[in-house]
Write a protein that holds these residues in place. Structure first.
Motif, PDB file in Angstrom:
ATOM      1  N   LEU A 178       1.111  -1.137   0.135  1.00 20.05           N
ATOM      2  CA  LEU A 178      -0.086   0.014   0.046  1.00 20.05           C
ATOM      3  C   LEU A 178       0.889   1.167   0.094  1.00 20.05           C
ATOM      4  O   LEU A 178       0.768   1.970  -0.747  1.00 20.05           O
ATOM      5  N   LEU A 195     -11.704   6.652   2.751  1.00 18.87           N
ATOM      6  CA  LEU A 195     -10.324   5.921   2.238  1.00 18.87           C
ATOM      7  C   LEU A 195      -9.155   6.708   2.133  1.00 18.87           C
ATOM      8  O   LEU A 195      -8.123   6.336   2.565  1.00 18.87           O
ATOM      9  N   GLU A 196      -9.465   8.103   1.722  1.00 25.82           N
ATOM     10  CA  GLU A 196      -8.240   8.903   1.880  1.00 25.82           C
ATOM     11  C   GLU A 196      -7.800   8.934   3.211  1.00 25.82           C
ATOM     12  O   GLU A 196      -6.210   9.082   3.567  1.00 25.82           O
ATOM     13  N   ARG A 232      -0.380   5.023   6.133  1.00 22.73           N
ATOM     14  CA  ARG A 232       0.979   5.591   5.788  1.00 22.73           C
ATOM     15  C   ARG A 232       1.857   5.909   7.034  1.00 22.73           C
ATOM     16  O   ARG A 232       2.984   5.637   7.093  1.00 22.73           O
ATOM     17  N   LYS A 281       2.326   1.917  -3.272  1.00 23.31           N
ATOM     18  CA  LYS A 281       1.413   2.236  -4.128  1.00 23.31           C
ATOM     19  C   LYS A 281       1.246   1.003  -5.208  1.00 23.31           C
ATOM     20  O   LYS A 281       0.778   1.417  -6.168  1.00 23.31           O
ATOM     21  N   GLU A 282       1.568  -0.162  -4.580  1.00 22.96           N
ATOM     22  CA  GLU A 282       1.269  -1.336  -5.531  1.00 22.96           C
ATOM     23  C   GLU A 282      -0.139  -1.766  -5.485  1.00 22.96           C
ATOM     24  O   GLU A 282      -0.595  -2.427  -6.296  1.00 22.96           O
ATOM     25  N   VAL A 283      -0.866  -1.491  -4.208  1.00 22.88           N
ATOM     26  CA  VAL A 283      -2.192  -1.722  -4.295  1.00 22.88           C
ATOM     27  C   VAL A 283      -2.830  -0.617  -3.950  1.00 22.88           C
ATOM     28  O   VAL A 283      -2.196   0.444  -3.185  1.00 22.88           O
ATOM     29  N   SER A 284      -4.200  -0.262  -4.271  1.00 19.76           N
ATOM     30  CA  SER A 284      -5.036   0.828  -3.678  1.00 19.76           C
ATOM     31  C   SER A 284      -5.429   0.784  -2.296  1.00 19.76           C
ATOM     32  O   SER A 284      -5.361  -0.412  -1.789  1.00 19.76           O
ATOM     33  N   ILE A 285      -5.848   1.638  -1.767  1.00 11.37           N
ATOM     34  CA  ILE A 285      -6.513   1.536  -0.364  1.00 11.37           C
ATOM     35  C   ILE A 285      -7.600   0.800  -0.649  1.00 11.37           C
ATOM     36  O   ILE A 285      -7.869  -0.145   0.389  1.00 11.37           O
ATOM     37  N   LYS A 286      -8.577   0.853  -1.301  1.00  9.59           N
ATOM     38  CA  LYS A 286      -9.801  -0.068  -1.729  1.00  9.59           C
ATOM     39  C   LYS A 286      -9.398  -1.380  -1.407  1.00  9.59           C
ATOM     40  O   LYS A 286     -10.030  -2.110  -0.875  1.00  9.59           O
ATOM     41  N   GLN A 287      -8.436  -1.712  -2.559  1.00  9.00           N
ATOM     42  CA  GLN A 287      -7.925  -3.003  -2.521  1.00  9.00           C
ATOM     43  C   GLN A 287      -6.976  -3.574  -1.068  1.00  9.00           C
ATOM     44  O   GLN A 287      -7.434  -4.722  -0.735  1.00  9.00           O
ATOM     45  N   GLU A 325      -6.054   5.763   4.367  1.00  7.07           N
ATOM     46  CA  GLU A 325      -4.557   5.792   3.728  1.00  7.07           C
ATOM     47  C   GLU A 325      -3.640   6.726   4.563  1.00  7.07           C
ATOM     48  O   GLU A 325      -2.341   6.045   4.687  1.00  7.07           O
TER      49      GLU A 325
END
Length: 125
Positions: free
Chosen positions: A26, A101-102, A109, A29-35, A105
């Protein structure tokens, strides 16, 4: 022949490694927060990382990985707050203490930096 504790330790370390890697993915940035939220799901509870199902030996083992376990407890606390529903009802849920989601994330982080997720992964390898 491997003992039950060896099996438990291998399964625990493997699960912690997978979940910690997911957080790292995450951050990278290899996966989105939703994923991420969908894949992480109820990891902390599913693996019973609070030790409520553990015997004395397993509790001792969990304590050996206490920093990683603590990290995942905090990650789970963020994931638990995420609102994934429709925009139509979003504000009601946000007003009730959920987060979008924002915001999730951002918090994740921060946790990854605070706990130094790279170092946690090294500890698990």
């Amino acid at each position: 022949m491997r003992s039950d504790m060896d099996v438990y330790k291998n399964e625990l370390v493997s699960a912690l490694r997978r979940a910690t890697s997911l957080v790292n993915r995450l951050v990278s940035k290899e996966v989105s927060i939703k994923q991420f939220v969908k894949k992480y799901d109820n990891f902390f509870y599913y693996e019973a990382l609070d030790g409520h199902e553990a015997n004395a030996q397993q509790q001792h083992l969990l304590s050996e990985f206490s920093e990683v376990v603590s990290f995942h407890e905090r990650v789970q606390n963020v994931v638990d707050l995420v609102y994934l529903g429709s925009n139509k009802q979003k504000q009601q849920y946000i007003d009730a203490g959920r987060i979008d989601l924002e915001r999730a994330e951002q918090r994740l982080r921060f946790l990854a930096t605070e706990y130094n997720v790279t170092r946690l992964l090294e500890h698990l390898n």
